[in-house]
Design an enzyme around this catalytic site. Structure first.
Site, short mmCIF file in Angstrom:
data_model
loop_
_atom_site.label_atom_id
_atom_site.label_comp_id
_atom_site.label_asym_id
_atom_site.label_seq_id
_atom_site.Cartn_x
_atom_site.Cartn_y
_atom_site.Cartn_z
CG ASN A 1 -13.61 11.24 -23.34
OD1 ASN A 1 -14.07 10.36 -23.16
ND2 ASN A 1 -12.60 11.52 -22.57
CG ASP A 2 -9.23 12.09 -23.91
OD1 ASP A 2 -10.18 12.84 -24.02
OD2 ASP A 2 -8.65 11.74 -22.90
CD GLN B 1 -11.00 6.79 -22.65
OE1 GLN B 1 -11.42 7.14 -21.31
NE2 GLN B 1 -10.34 5.98 -23.02
NE ARG C 1 -6.00 12.42 -15.97
CZ ARG C 1 -6.20 12.91 -15.07
NH1 ARG C 1 -5.63 12.57 -13.71
NH2 ARG C 1 -6.49 14.30 -14.79
CG ASP C 2 -4.11 10.61 -20.26
OD1 ASP C 2 -4.88 9.58 -19.91
OD2 ASP C 2 -4.20 11.73 -19.84
#
Length: 587
Positions: free
Chosen positions: A68-69, A85, A193-194
């Site tokens: 994913n990311d 990810q 997050r992030d």
């Protein structure tokens, strides 16, 4: 995520940072295998079936499993890096996600390395989630990432390379003082997050954003630090909007007001405007606003209000999420990555053994109007072009369909320009049509208008029982023409249990004074389309049952009552990008 190169950090501060790592790094090296398995992607014990009609050929992906990311893309000592990810244990999102790591010379052909970050300490034992890379003075990259700790809360952690002389940055060491940020008061443990790429303000302190939510107000928290280890939260967010929910994967960066040249993340002068982007967890879309960053007050003032709905600006109006940019110092450009998730079923992903791809990297800059961004596939993608076919000055009357033959339609790059005579005959635009996606759904490719639908039929069967239609409609509005771009998947596959959502967006061009252009990159199960040289972009995931491999066809079509003219069409077979393992990387 994005990275930063700056020469403004003071030597004493940098020495403190390095000494802290040397003295108290606890040996949490990431050279060990994750979960007791060999780290190399080729050796993971998840086999995919041999017949893979939807497996991409030139979009970045691991050989199998879930992705994913995009995380921490950067250019370092002659090498492009992409972290992402990844679930090493299967094709679905996992309970313990890691940072996988690949490198490239050209952003197109990639080498998979050992994993960069795996759960190992109490601060990330339940997953290493998304984050960013910041390159400090002296070519010293640092990772800030979200860890899911032993109690399940989201915390921010720090890691640095074990060997700075290694351009591949194969091994990473986690800071023993992790976490360096924990959820602030009033923020739920799972709403923090992030972290973004850090930037350095004129006062010399580093800033970083972390996405979050309080009640249903989405926001970007601001933290500052002198030494990149000790972080203090400001008492206000950089920017927040009520009723937008959780802000994931925020990003902030400057763009030049004049020209397409990219600039470093810390640049702050009258010649730039700032972009603030968020990925809304509520609808899985990436939105951005243009505006002004005030480094004294640490606030962002948008040029236009952000609401988190169809009226807001988006990078891409289709399957495009958790995006991240970085400044490519080798070519002075800002490059955009994003995750394109699947539109098939969970069982389909299990059966095929993989899920998710990255979109092609795109150069991104400010449009001449100053009102939006423009994106275009990086120029390196054109090195994959093979055989070319062309059509010029071809009139398409009402109901016309012309096949683009002589190419491999399942793996193609196609550019087409349309000329539209007699626009006075265009349909009137209803001001109530404020949602372009709904308008595309109501007026799909089978609904005849005056100017439109016209465009391309992609991944189509010869008899058109399967087809993905990328098309335009032209309307006459008050004092201007309105251009609608649609991606219609309603007949993309004879298979059931697929998400066949139709996407749509308006294109800010005047067709009366220029051509209507479209470029589509087709790669088996993903189609990335760019209207008006990248002013409007739509990415789609499609899974035809019959129109696969050599059974796929490409057509230009016009289903409007008024004729349109193909002034030029060029299509190229696309060769396969190289995706290989570490042993093949030669310095």
């Amino acid at each position: 995520m994005a990275f930063l190169v700056s020469n403004t950090m003071t030597s004493p501060a940098l020495m403190v940072l390095l000494c802290c790592f040397l003295l108290i790094a606890n040996g949490a090296h990431q050279s060990e295998a994750c979960y007791g398995t060999n780290q190399k992607l080729q050796s993971l014990q998840v086999s995919a079936p041999a017949n893979q009609p939807y497996l991409t050929s030139y979009h970045f992906r691991p050989p199998q499993n879930w992705i994913n990311d995009p995380n921490g893309p950067m250019y370092y000592k002659g090498v492009y890096h992409l972290f992402y990810q990844y679930n090493p244990l299967g094709p679905l999102f996992g309970d313990k996600m890691i940072w996988a790591h690949s490198v490239s010379y050209d952003l197109i052909n990639w080498i998979h390395l050992s994993h960069a970050l795996c759960p190992s300490g109490p601060y990330d034992i339940n997953s290493c989630w998304s984050g960013s890379v910041t390159i400090l003075p002296g070519d010293k990259p640092f990772i800030l990432y979200t860890g899911i700790d032993a109690s399940g809360q989201q915390v921010q952690n720090l890691a640095m390379p074990e060997n700075l002389s290694d351009p591949l940055l194969k091994d990473w060491v986690k800071f023993s003082g992790n976490p360096v940020m924990t959820p602030p008061n009033g923020v739920k443990d799972d709403m923090f997050r992030d972290p973004t790429t850090a930037w350095q303000a004129p006062d010399g302190r580093w800033r970083v954003l972390v996405g979050g939510q309080i009640d249903n107000e989405g926001m970007a928290f601001v933290y500052w630090s002198w030494d990149f280890i000790h972080w203090t939260k400001l008492d206000h967010p950089l920017y927040s909007v009520q009723e937008t929910g959780m802000w994931e994967c925020p990003d902030i960066f400057p763009v030049s007001i004049n020209g397409t040249i990219g600039v470093d993340t810390s640049v702050l002068n009258p010649g730039v405007k700032h972009v603030l982007k968020t990925s809304l967890f509520s609808d899985k879309h990436d939105y951005y606003v243009l505006g002004t960053y005030d480094p004294q007050m640490d606030i962002f003032s948008p040029d236009t209000d952000f609401h988190g709905n169809s009226n807001d600006l988006r990078y891409d109006y289709g399957k495009f999420y958790a995006s991240k940019t970085f400044f490519d110092s080798a070519k002075n450009r800002r490059v955009l990555w994003a995750w394109a998730n699947e539109s098939d079923s969970t069982q389909d992903d299990i059966d095929k053994g993989w899920s998710g791809v990255q979109t092609v990297p795109r150069a991104i800059w400010l449009d001449k109007s100053g009102k939006q961004l423009v994106q275009w596939p990086v120029e390196e993608i054109e090195t994959l072009r093979g055989k070319q076919v062309s059509i010029h000055d071809k009139e398409l009357g009402s109901g016309s369909i012309v096949e683009v033959s002589g190419i491999t339609a399942s793996q193609v790059d196609v550019e087409i320009d349309f000329e539209l005579p007699e626009l006075e005959e265009a349909e009137l635009f209803d001001p109530a049509w404020v949602d372009p996606q709904q308008l595309c759904n109501d007026k799909n490719a089978s609904i005849q208008g005056r100017f439109g639908p016209f465009g391309l039929l992609i991944l189509a069967t010869e008899d058109l029982t399967e087809k993905t239609a990328i098309f335009f409609r032209i309307f006459k509005g008050q004092n201007k023409y309105v251009v609608l771009m649609c991606s219609d998947h309603s007949r993309s596959s004879l298979k059931e249990d697929l998400d066949k959502t139709t996407y749509g967006a308006f294109v800010d061009i005047d067709p009366h004074h220029g051509k209507v252009s479209l470029r589509s990159l087709v790669d088996h199960s993903i189609v990335e389309s760019f209207a008006a040289r990248g002013k409007t972009c739509i990415t789609t995931r499609v899974y035809p049952k019959v129109a696969v491999e050599n059974e796929a066809h490409l057509f230009a079509f016009n289903n409007g009552t008024q004729s349109v003219v193909i002034s030029s069409l060029n299509a190229w077979n696309m060769n396969q990008a190289r995706l290989s393992e570490e042993e093949s990387f030669k310095l």
